[in-house]
Design a protein around this motif. Structure first.
Motif, mmCIF file in Angstrom:
data_model
loop_
_atom_site.group_PDB
_atom_site.id
_atom_site.type_symbol
_atom_site.label_atom_id
_atom_site.label_comp_id
_atom_site.label_asym_id
_atom_site.label_seq_id
_atom_site.Cartn_x
_atom_site.Cartn_y
_atom_site.Cartn_z
ATOM 1 N N PHE A 182 75.226 -43.407 -11.246
ATOM 2 C CA PHE A 182 75.174 -44.809 -11.657
ATOM 3 C C PHE A 182 73.878 -45.467 -11.186
ATOM 4 N N LEU A 183 73.537 -45.260 -9.939
ATOM 5 C CA LEU A 183 72.325 -45.877 -9.405
ATOM 6 C C LEU A 183 71.067 -45.287 -10.041
ATOM 7 N N GLU A 184 71.087 -44.007 -10.313
ATOM 8 C CA GLU A 184 69.903 -43.373 -10.894
ATOM 9 C C GLU A 184 69.665 -43.833 -12.330
ATOM 10 N N ASP A 185 70.727 -44.180 -13.029
ATOM 11 C CA ASP A 185 70.566 -44.657 -14.398
ATOM 12 C C ASP A 185 69.953 -46.060 -14.452
ATOM 13 N N LEU A 186 70.030 -46.797 -13.365
ATOM 14 C CA LEU A 186 69.477 -48.150 -13.325
ATOM 15 C C LEU A 186 67.955 -48.164 -13.147
ATOM 16 N N PHE A 187 67.390 -47.057 -12.706
ATOM 17 C CA PHE A 187 65.962 -47.009 -12.411
ATOM 18 C C PHE A 187 65.274 -45.960 -13.274
ATOM 19 N N ASP A 188 64.001 -46.212 -13.604
ATOM 20 C CA ASP A 188 63.196 -45.244 -14.348
ATOM 21 C C ASP A 188 62.634 -44.205 -13.386
ATOM 22 N N GLY A 240 57.273 -46.450 -8.154
ATOM 23 C CA GLY A 240 57.758 -47.697 -7.570
ATOM 24 C C GLY A 240 59.262 -47.815 -7.644
ATOM 25 N N GLU A 241 59.811 -47.485 -8.803
ATOM 26 C CA GLU A 241 61.263 -47.590 -8.963
ATOM 27 C C GLU A 241 61.995 -46.507 -8.177
ATOM 28 N N MET A 242 61.367 -45.345 -8.016
ATOM 29 C CA MET A 242 61.979 -44.296 -7.184
ATOM 30 C C MET A 242 62.023 -44.741 -5.719
ATOM 31 N N ALA A 243 60.979 -45.439 -5.293
ATOM 32 C CA ALA A 243 60.954 -45.949 -3.923
ATOM 33 C C ALA A 243 62.057 -46.989 -3.721
ATOM 34 N N VAL A 251 65.374 -46.816 -1.203
ATOM 35 C CA VAL A 251 65.730 -47.892 -0.273
ATOM 36 C C VAL A 251 67.171 -48.336 -0.507
ATOM 37 N N VAL A 252 67.540 -48.517 -1.770
ATOM 38 C CA VAL A 252 68.907 -48.953 -2.097
ATOM 39 C C VAL A 252 69.928 -47.915 -1.647
ATOM 40 N N LYS A 253 69.607 -46.644 -1.858
ATOM 41 C CA LYS A 253 70.534 -45.591 -1.424
ATOM 42 C C LYS A 253 70.536 -45.438 0.089
#
Length: 145
Positions: free
Chosen positions: A9-15, A19-22, A26-28
């Motif tokens: 779910f979280l991985e689908d929210l980011f490209d 920058g988005e991987m970073a 952080v969120v995880k």
């Protein structure tokens, strides 16, 4: 932790950008940091209770562990604050002596808890008395002239 880390779910929210991987890391990582903080706090409290019980029974002499030091035995951050304030107020040497004093007190309690008091703890008792004799003149208020 694996549930949160491996959640698609979280991985689908980011490209896939850097920058988005970073941000994703952080969120995880936030739940991991919170859990580690809670575990550290509980472990420190438990260790403090254990140290207080050992010190009360095995090291009753107030010249080895004074009342204000006894209160902070199981609180590493409180011991650190005392050392830091001592350094600000009385200088680097006083801070270094206080650090050594606290370490010797903890070593005395741990060794007394393992082996009991006697020849095996004598070295620590002597070190505590020597360090206190060096430290006390540095932190005593000077008489007004």
């Amino acid at each position: 932790m694996h549930f949160i880390w491996n959640s698609p779910f979280l991985e689908d929210l980011f490209d896939d950008g850097y920058g988005e991987m970073a941000v994703l890391l952080v969120v995880k990582g936030i739940p991991v940091v919170i859990a580690a903080g809670l575990f550290w706090r509980v472990a420190a409290r438990e260790n403090g209770t254990y140290l207080h019980a050992l010190a009360a029974v095995l090291v009753p002499e107030r010249e080895l562990i004074q009342d204000d030091e006894w209160v902070r035995l199981g609180a590493p951050m409180q011991r650190y604050k005392v050392r830091r304030e001592m350094g600000w107020t009385y200088g680097w040497r006083a801070r270094r002596l206080k650090t050594q004093l606290q370490r010797e007190q903890l070593r005395l309690i741990r060794k007394a808890g393992t082996y009991g008091r006697g020849a095996q703890t004598l070295r620590h008792e002597i070190a505590i008395r020597r360090l206190r004799a060096e430290l006390d003149p540095l932190i005593q208020p000077r008489p007004a002239t």
